[in-house]
Design a protein around this motif. Structure first.
Motif, PDB file in Angstrom:
ATOM      1  N   THR A   1      -2.990   8.911   6.513  1.00 40.08           N
ATOM      2  CA  THR A   1      -1.614   8.939   6.371  1.00 40.08           C
ATOM      3  C   THR A   1      -0.941   8.761   4.840  1.00 40.08           C
ATOM      4  OG1 THR A   1      -1.226   8.938   8.860  1.00 40.08           O
ATOM      5  CG2 THR A   1       0.880   8.911   7.200  1.00 40.08           C
ATOM      6  N   ARG A   2      -1.415   7.483   4.497  1.00 40.19           N
ATOM      7  CA  ARG A   2      -1.019   7.180   3.202  1.00 40.19           C
ATOM      8  C   ARG A   2      -1.308   8.229   2.242  1.00 40.19           C
ATOM      9  NH1 ARG A   2      -2.643   2.549   3.983  1.00 40.19           N
ATOM     10  NH2 ARG A   2      -0.682   1.621   4.659  1.00 40.19           N
ATOM     11  N   MET A   3      -2.814   8.440   2.220  1.00 44.52           N
ATOM     12  CA  MET A   3      -3.229   9.342   1.213  1.00 44.52           C
ATOM     13  C   MET A   3      -2.681  10.761   1.333  1.00 44.52           C
ATOM     14  SD  MET A   3      -7.529   8.523   1.210  1.00 44.52           S
ATOM     15  CE  MET A   3      -7.756   8.994   2.812  1.00 44.52           C
ATOM     16  N   ALA A   4      -2.198  11.318   2.578  1.00 47.37           N
ATOM     17  CA  ALA A   4      -1.710  12.666   2.742  1.00 47.37           C
ATOM     18  C   ALA A   4      -0.097  12.580   2.134  1.00 47.37           C
ATOM     19  CB  ALA A   4      -1.646  13.073   4.181  1.00 47.37           C
ATOM     20  N   LEU A   5       0.374  11.505   2.172  1.00 50.28           N
ATOM     21  CA  LEU A   5       1.916  11.477   1.788  1.00 50.28           C
ATOM     22  C   LEU A   5       1.974  11.023   0.390  1.00 50.28           C
ATOM     23  CD1 LEU A   5       3.659  10.338   5.246  1.00 50.28           C
ATOM     24  CD2 LEU A   5       3.343  12.467   4.421  1.00 50.28           C
ATOM     25  N   ASP A   6       1.182  10.457  -0.088  1.00 54.32           N
ATOM     26  CA  ASP A   6       1.166   9.856  -1.483  1.00 54.32           C
ATOM     27  C   ASP A   6       1.691  11.026  -2.365  1.00 54.32           C
ATOM     28  OD1 ASP A   6       0.895   7.909  -3.655  1.00 54.32           O
ATOM     29  OD2 ASP A   6      -0.923   9.057  -4.087  1.00 54.32           O
ATOM     30  N   GLY A   7       2.857  10.627  -3.412  1.00 51.97           N
ATOM     31  CA  GLY A   7       3.510  11.471  -4.185  1.00 51.97           C
ATOM     32  C   GLY A   7       4.764  12.480  -3.423  1.00 51.97           C
ATOM     33  N   LEU A   8       4.778  12.397  -2.188  1.00 52.73           N
ATOM     34  CA  LEU A   8       5.769  13.144  -1.391  1.00 52.73           C
ATOM     35  C   LEU A   8       6.695  12.406  -0.844  1.00 52.73           C
ATOM     36  CD1 LEU A   8       6.505  15.834  -0.115  1.00 52.73           C
ATOM     37  CD2 LEU A   8       4.804  15.291   1.908  1.00 52.73           C
ATOM     38  N   VAL A   9       6.477  11.276  -0.675  1.00 53.98           N
ATOM     39  CA  VAL A   9       7.498  10.300   0.070  1.00 53.98           C
ATOM     40  C   VAL A   9       7.349   9.017  -0.667  1.00 53.98           C
ATOM     41  CG1 VAL A   9       7.794  11.176   2.235  1.00 53.98           C
ATOM     42  CG2 VAL A   9       6.137   9.425   1.953  1.00 53.98           C
ATOM     43  N   ASN A  10       8.420   8.117  -0.551  1.00 52.51           N
ATOM     44  CA  ASN A  10       8.479   6.838  -1.358  1.00 52.51           C
ATOM     45  C   ASN A  10       7.526   5.702  -0.602  1.00 52.51           C
ATOM     46  OD1 ASN A  10       9.469   7.405  -3.947  1.00 52.51           O
ATOM     47  ND2 ASN A  10      11.657   7.051  -2.936  1.00 52.51           N
ATOM     48  N   ASP A  11       7.709   5.960   0.906  1.00 50.28           N
ATOM     49  CA  ASP A  11       7.064   5.163   1.916  1.00 50.28           C
ATOM     50  C   ASP A  11       7.043   5.539   3.310  1.00 50.28           C
ATOM     51  OD1 ASP A  11       5.818   2.816   2.661  1.00 50.28           O
ATOM     52  OD2 ASP A  11       7.518   1.386   2.782  1.00 50.28           O
ATOM     53  N   PHE A  12       6.269   5.172   4.163  1.00 52.06           N
ATOM     54  CA  PHE A  12       6.325   5.577   5.317  1.00 52.06           C
ATOM     55  C   PHE A  12       6.034   4.442   6.259  1.00 52.06           C
ATOM     56  CE2 PHE A  12       1.780   5.380   4.534  1.00 52.06           C
ATOM     57  CZ  PHE A  12       1.184   5.121   5.929  1.00 52.06           C
ATOM     58  N   ARG A  13       6.380   4.808   7.504  1.00 54.34           N
ATOM     59  CA  ARG A  13       5.994   4.098   8.820  1.00 54.34           C
ATOM     60  C   ARG A  13       5.833   4.778  10.013  1.00 54.34           C
ATOM     61  NH1 ARG A  13      11.150   1.545  10.428  1.00 54.34           N
ATOM     62  NH2 ARG A  13      11.090   2.712  12.103  1.00 54.34           N
TER      63      ARG A  13
END
Length: 135
Positions: A94-106
């Protein structure tokens, strides 16, 4: 002494969003406009359940997604089993998939309602059939 008039000087309009985006690009931030839920959902199709080889969206493991004003995504996700030991693998993907799209995720791991095969999308069913599963 020159005449004083009521003449107004017109200044060019400033595109505040464009200026903020340019500033964010220079500072390395993802952006000031939060990502869209649809974009996060699409990116999560790159997160694959390690046991089944199907993405978490088409497996129906995503119960909800919100993105706040700071571009932090909160993902309500379940697993096919509460005893699944692979949460770390899914979080890393998930971290890799969202990298550059969001600032952070939970990720909020949720267990209610329990996951069942009825939550699998049509695309997910097609993928499982291609792997030899009878769904």
């Amino acid at each position: 002494m020159p005449d004083q008039t009521d003449e107004k000087i017109e200044l060019p309009e400033v595109d505040l969003e464009a200026a903020q985006a340019a500033q964010a690009a220079q500072s390395g931030e993802v952006g000031t406009t939060p990502a869209k839920v649809e974009d996060v959902t699409e990116a999560l199709k790159d997160v694959v359940d390690p046991e089944l080889g199907i993405n978490v969206v088409d497996l129906g493991l995503i119960y909800g997604i919100t993105v706040d004003d700071t571009s932090t995504a909160t993902i309500d996700m379940t697993l096919t089993s509460a005893a699944c030991p692979l949460t770390d693998v899914i979080e890393d993907q998930t971290r890799m998939a969202l990298d550059g799209l969001v600032n952070d995720f939970r990720i909020n791991w949720v267990w209610m309602p329990p996951w069942g095969p009825e939550k699998i999308t049509d695309d997910g069913r097609d993928q499982l059939r291609a792997l030899g599963f009878n769904v």
